[in-house]
Write a protein that holds these residues in place. Structure first.
Motif, mmCIF file in Angstrom:
data_model
loop_
_atom_site.group_PDB
_atom_site.id
_atom_site.type_symbol
_atom_site.label_atom_id
_atom_site.label_comp_id
_atom_site.label_asym_id
_atom_site.label_seq_id
_atom_site.Cartn_x
_atom_site.Cartn_y
_atom_site.Cartn_z
ATOM 1 N N SER A 38 0.832 -1.207 0.000
ATOM 2 C CA SER A 38 0.000 0.000 0.000
ATOM 3 C C SER A 38 0.861 1.250 0.000
ATOM 4 O O SER A 38 2.012 1.224 0.427
ATOM 5 N N VAL A 39 0.256 2.316 -0.513
ATOM 6 C CA VAL A 39 0.869 3.640 -0.507
ATOM 7 C C VAL A 39 -0.233 4.626 -0.154
ATOM 8 O O VAL A 39 -1.293 4.627 -0.764
ATOM 9 N N GLU A 40 0.023 5.439 0.837
ATOM 10 C CA GLU A 40 -0.901 6.528 1.142
ATOM 11 C C GLU A 40 -0.086 7.768 1.476
ATOM 12 O O GLU A 40 1.095 7.667 1.796
ATOM 13 N N TRP A 41 -0.719 8.887 1.353
ATOM 14 C CA TRP A 41 -0.007 10.136 1.628
ATOM 15 C C TRP A 41 -1.004 11.158 2.141
ATOM 16 O O TRP A 41 -2.215 11.005 2.010
ATOM 17 N N GLY A 42 -0.463 12.196 2.752
ATOM 18 C CA GLY A 42 -1.303 13.270 3.236
ATOM 19 C C GLY A 42 -0.494 14.524 3.480
ATOM 20 O O GLY A 42 0.738 14.498 3.535
ATOM 21 N N GLU A 43 -1.216 15.607 3.620
ATOM 22 C CA GLU A 43 -0.613 16.905 3.902
ATOM 23 C C GLU A 43 -0.798 17.217 5.380
ATOM 24 O O GLU A 43 -1.854 16.929 5.955
ATOM 25 N N ASN A 44 0.209 17.796 5.982
ATOM 26 C CA ASN A 44 0.153 18.113 7.403
ATOM 27 C C ASN A 44 -1.048 19.001 7.726
ATOM 28 O O ASN A 44 -1.292 20.000 7.051
ATOM 29 N N SER A 45 -1.783 18.624 8.752
ATOM 30 C CA SER A 45 -2.903 19.446 9.212
ATOM 31 C C SER A 45 -2.862 19.652 10.713
ATOM 32 O O SER A 45 -3.840 20.098 11.311
ATOM 33 N N SER A 46 -1.728 19.354 11.318
ATOM 34 C CA SER A 46 -1.609 19.485 12.767
ATOM 35 C C SER A 46 -1.635 20.950 13.190
ATOM 36 O O SER A 46 -0.908 21.779 12.630
ATOM 37 N N PRO A 47 -2.425 21.286 14.193
ATOM 38 C CA PRO A 47 -2.450 22.654 14.703
ATOM 39 C C PRO A 47 -1.296 22.958 15.664
ATOM 40 O O PRO A 47 -1.132 24.096 16.099
ATOM 41 N N GLU A 48 -0.467 21.950 15.968
ATOM 42 C CA GLU A 48 0.599 22.130 16.954
ATOM 43 C C GLU A 48 1.786 22.942 16.449
ATOM 44 O O GLU A 48 2.565 23.461 17.247
ATOM 45 N N GLY A 49 1.969 23.010 15.136
ATOM 46 C CA GLY A 49 3.074 23.794 14.585
ATOM 47 C C GLY A 49 4.444 23.199 14.838
ATOM 48 O O GLY A 49 5.430 23.924 14.901
ATOM 49 N N ARG A 50 4.532 21.891 14.951
ATOM 50 C CA ARG A 50 5.814 21.250 15.244
ATOM 51 C C ARG A 50 6.353 20.435 14.063
ATOM 52 O O ARG A 50 7.225 19.592 14.221
ATOM 53 N N ASN A 51 5.847 20.683 12.868
ATOM 54 C CA ASN A 51 6.244 19.919 11.693
ATOM 55 C C ASN A 51 7.569 20.376 11.082
ATOM 56 O O ASN A 51 8.059 19.756 10.150
ATOM 57 N N GLN A 52 8.150 21.450 11.582
ATOM 58 C CA GLN A 52 9.465 21.934 11.156
ATOM 59 C C GLN A 52 9.572 22.123 9.649
ATOM 60 O O GLN A 52 10.606 21.901 9.036
ATOM 61 N N GLY A 53 8.468 22.543 9.026
ATOM 62 C CA GLY A 53 8.468 22.826 7.595
ATOM 63 C C GLY A 53 8.152 21.637 6.709
ATOM 64 O O GLY A 53 8.015 21.786 5.496
ATOM 65 N N TYR A 54 8.050 20.439 7.294
ATOM 66 C CA TYR A 54 7.672 19.255 6.524
ATOM 67 C C TYR A 54 6.167 19.318 6.319
ATOM 68 O O TYR A 54 5.404 19.410 7.272
#
Length: 98
Positions: A38-54
């Motif tokens: 399987s392959v799945e993907w998604g875009e960051n939607s976290s409200p925490e702001g800790r994705n460091q630009g990823y």
């Protein structure tokens, strides 16, 4: 089974079309290389702001270590990397077994 997790940071100049193409290429690779369950993907939607630009994550499942190991040098993987490389700022690759 092996989980192959990618965290992707695109260059500022990457367009929405570039990003959509790279995500479509990830989706298509399952039908081109044996051993990918399987392959799945998604875009960051976290409200925490800790994705460091990823901004995007790709989550792949391989049947076993051998399938993952065959994927890495596979010509179709090289095509995917070439398209992604021109718009990629940084990537984190993390694999783990189940």
């Amino acid at each position: 089974m092996i989980r192959h997790v990618l965290f992707i940071k695109y260059k500022e100049q990457a367009t929405e079309a570039d990003i959509a193409t790279s995500m479509a290429n990830f989706e298509k690779i399952k039908s081109k290389i044996d051993g990918i369950e399987s392959v799945e993907w998604g875009e960051n939607s976290s409200p925490e702001g800790r994705n460091q630009g990823y901004t995007h994550c790709v989550f792949m499942t391989f049947v076993d270590d051998a399938a993952r190991d065959a994927y890495i040098p596979h010509p179709e993987h090289e095509v995917l990397k070439a398209q992604l490389g021109s718009i990629l700022d940084d990537i984190i690759v993390f694999d783990y077994g189940l």
